[in-house]
Design an enzyme around this catalytic site. Structure first.
Site, PDB file in Angstrom:
ATOM      1  N   HIS A 290      -5.881   0.867 -14.180  1.00  0.00           N
ATOM      2  CA  HIS A 290      -5.018   1.286 -13.073  1.00  0.00           C
ATOM      3  C   HIS A 290      -4.179   2.509 -13.484  1.00  0.00           C
ATOM      4  O   HIS A 290      -2.942   2.496 -13.453  1.00  0.00           O
ATOM      5  CB  HIS A 290      -4.104   0.146 -12.633  1.00  0.00           C
ATOM      6  CG  HIS A 290      -4.827  -0.948 -11.922  1.00  0.00           C
ATOM      7  ND1 HIS A 290      -5.255  -0.845 -10.620  1.00  0.00           N
ATOM      8  CD2 HIS A 290      -5.202  -2.195 -12.352  1.00  0.00           C
ATOM      9  CE1 HIS A 290      -5.862  -1.973 -10.261  1.00  0.00           C
ATOM     10  NE2 HIS A 290      -5.851  -2.798 -11.289  1.00  0.00           N
ATOM     11  N   GLN A 458     -10.716  -5.838   9.259  1.00  0.00           N
ATOM     12  CA  GLN A 458      -9.273  -6.014   9.107  1.00  0.00           C
ATOM     13  C   GLN A 458      -8.974  -7.478   8.827  1.00  0.00           C
ATOM     14  O   GLN A 458      -9.169  -8.345   9.677  1.00  0.00           O
ATOM     15  CB  GLN A 458      -8.534  -5.566  10.371  1.00  0.00           C
ATOM     16  CG  GLN A 458      -7.019  -5.621  10.272  1.00  0.00           C
ATOM     17  CD  GLN A 458      -6.473  -4.569   9.314  1.00  0.00           C
ATOM     18  OE1 GLN A 458      -6.902  -3.425   9.334  1.00  0.00           O
ATOM     19  NE2 GLN A 458      -5.536  -4.964   8.480  1.00  0.00           N
TER      20      GLN A 458
END
EC number: 2.8.2.-
Length: 613
Positions: A290, A458
């Site tokens: 990350h 979604q």
């Protein structure tokens, strides 16, 4: 006189069957077959030695009914005695499995019979119930009376077909998308697929002023060239799902090769053994777990072109992209992830060429991980990197002395970090929001001119949404992430303005194409009209010799007709303007209304239009 044998047998009393023999049947064919089976079942007979098996047409299955009772049992006992040594040679487990198989077969047949009878009873009851309901509803309206048997059968067939379709759909498509499709099948169709996805008002009121260059994001990305897409993956923002879309869901000339059991995919350019995507699922964590903006901008060029000579390195364009999320939801999701044992110890946090020291970046826990920590303990740690994580990962940390908090005051440091994060986010090639998946897909496709295969989904139900917090805890989380809250408000405003701008531009282009198409059709219509007139005039040979002495007479005629039409239009316009001036002068002199009595119909129409204006 002697009677024939058949007559004598007719007057004789019926003979009793022998012991062990079945009663004589009235069917002569079956009687002969029974006698043959009796002869075959007698031990020592020729038929028994020739054909020891069952007679033709008789099965030894589990559900077969033998025609004979005792003789057949005797034959079965003999067969069983013959097969007993062979059965004893089998292992105990094999024999047990054979008994279980026979028992299961019997149970299966019993279940099938019960299911068939149950469905028949259910259908019968449904027929009566539905018939009663329809007779109650449509009885006063119909003059025929109750429903007849044919209509009942048709209604029952429709009901059973509907139930069968529902069951098949449940087995074939049990996912969330299919559930949504089943729900939408009974609702009205949605006009705009990019409607409001966060259940907020569809009307958007912008808060920030952005230029046209900030809103128009269209990258000239050539996958066959040397440009590179770099994905900045922030924790718990849905970046894993978006990263999988990049390697598995894009229509490419040479798709990424993703093998089963491997996390990374090979995403090469067409005709080259070089990647066009720098992300977790293509190159791995090459710059650390990350990695943030500060690490990627200094690491990616050296990783991609590290083995090449500086003079041979191509001039690349690095297009950075990322995904943001609502700070409160992201914070709760990270807390739940840390509860399950996540630590992100492999993160390097390299800034200005070195990682931070233990004094600059202390740890919040002492053990191997922080699993099982309560939310209060997670919020109480002042060194928790989850606080304002999105601002820290999008800003240039070299502007504030990296992780050394003593370089500048905290208020000034926060201001510099927030402005740096806003600037980097605005100048990125693309960024999306977790709460707007379809709009994120639309903007990415318009920005890079790359289309996805299947639409984004979604998901409103997440681990963070399952956490129930009161208003006090929510305010505290917002206070701990006040920089992320302001950055997300800025990003959401810019994101929705870009979406509206791109949609308006798309509508304008579609309108312009329709206008050009109409003009083209009008031009073709005029051209065909003039050609038909020219052909009509050229049918007279005398006129053809006098007016069209050359082969280009039709073209000259078309040009002359066009010029005459334009001249007539100009004359009409000039006459209308003169009449308008005359009317205005008459109104000023007499103060009374004057009517135009000209005989030209075109002038009357233009004059009336001017009067309406």
């Amino acid at each position: 006189m002697a009677l024939p044998a058949c007559a004598v047998r007719a007057f004789e009393p019926p003979r009793q069957p022998e012991r062990g023999a079945p009663a004589r049947t009235t069917c002569p064919r079956r009687h002969s077959r029974v006698e043959a089976e009796l002869a075959a079942s007698r031990p020592g007979s020729v038929a028994a030695s020739v054909r020891a098996g069952p007679p033709r047409g008789v099965s030894h299955g589990f559900h077969s009914r033998p025609l004979l009772d005792k003789p057949r049992k005797a034959s079965f006992s003999l067969a069983g005695a013959a097969c007993a040594p062979l059965f004893a040679l089998l292992s105990r487990g094999r024999r047990r499995r054979m008994h279980v198989l026979r028992r299961r077969w019997d149970l299966g047949s019993l279940c099938r019979v019960l299911l068939t009878r149950g469905l028949a009873a259910l259908g019968h009851s449904l027929k009566h119930v539905l018939g009663a309901i329809f007779s109650k509803i449509f009885g006063p309206l119909a003059s025929v009376g109750n429903m007849d048997e044919k209509s009942n059968k048709l209604l029952l067939a429709l009901v059973m077909l509907f139930l069968f379709a529902v069951i098949v759909l449940q087995y074939v498509c049990p996912g969330t998308e299919c559930q949504l499709l089943r729900l939408q099948a009974f609702s009205f169709p949605v006009r705009d697929p990019y409607r409001s996805e966060d259940e907020s008002s569809a009307r958007f009121v912008p808060r920030y002023n952005f230029t046209r260059g900030d809103l128009l994001r269209k990258v000239d990305f050539d996958i066959k060239g040397d440009d590179l897409i770099v994905f900045l993956h922030i924790q718990k923002t849905g970046g894993t799902t978006f990263g999988r879309h990049l390697v598995r869901n894009i229509q490419l000339e040479q798709p990424c090769e993703c093998r089963v059991g491997q996390k990374k995919c090979t995403c090469h350019r067409p005709g080259k053994r070089e990647t066009w995507l720098f992300s977790r699922f293509s190159t791995g964590w090459s710059c650390g777990l990350h990695a943030d903006w500060t690490e990627l901008t200094s690491c990616v060029p050296s990783v991609v072109d590290g083995k090449r000579d500086a003079r041979l390195r191509p001039s690349r364009n690095f297009h950075y992209i990322t995904i943001l999320r609502d700070p409160v939801s992201r914070y709760l999701s990270e807390w739940r992830h840390v509860q399950r044992g996540a630590t992100w110890k492999a993160s390097l946090h390299v800034c200005d060429g070195r990682p931070p020291t233990s004094e600059e970046l202390p740890s919040c826990y002492t053990g191997d991980d922080w699993s099982g920590c309560p939310l209060k303990e997670f919020m109480d740690c002042p060194y928790n990197l989850a606080n304002n994580r999105q601002v820290r990962m999008l800003s240039d940390l070299t502007l504030v002395g990296c992780y050394n908090l003593s370089v500048m005051p905290e208020k000034q440091r926060n201001k510099v970090l927030l402005e740096s994060a806003k600037s980097n986010l605005k100048h990125m090639a693309f960024f999306g929001l977790t709460e707007f998946q379809r709009k994120t897909q639309y903007l990415f496709e318009k920005t890079f001119n790359m289309n996805f295969i299947s639409p984004f989904t979604q998901y409103n139900t997440t681990r963070a949404s399952s956490v129930e917090i009161n208003e006090e805890i929510q305010k505290r989380i917002e206070g701990l992430n006040f920089l992320d809250m302001e950055l997300y408000s800025y990003a959401k405003d810019l994101f929705l303005q870009r979406y509206q701008f791109m949609r308006q531009k798309e509508h304008q282009e579609a309108r312009r194409k329709r206008q050009e198409q109409r003009k083209f059709l009008k031009g073709r219509l005029l051209q065909t009209h003039f050609q038909s007139q020219g052909q009509g005039q050229s049918q007279n040979p005398n006129q053809n010799q006098s007016q069209n002495p050359n082969p280009n007479a039709n073209q000259n005629l078309t040009q002359n007709l066009t010029q005459n039409l334009m001249q007539n239009l100009m004359q009409n316009l000039t006459q209308s303007s003169r009449q308008k001036e005359n009317r205005e002068s008459l109104k000023q002199n007499s103060g009374k209304e004057q009517k135009d009595n000209t005989s030209n119909g075109t002038n009357d129409y233009i004059g009336s239009v001017e009067k309406w204006r």
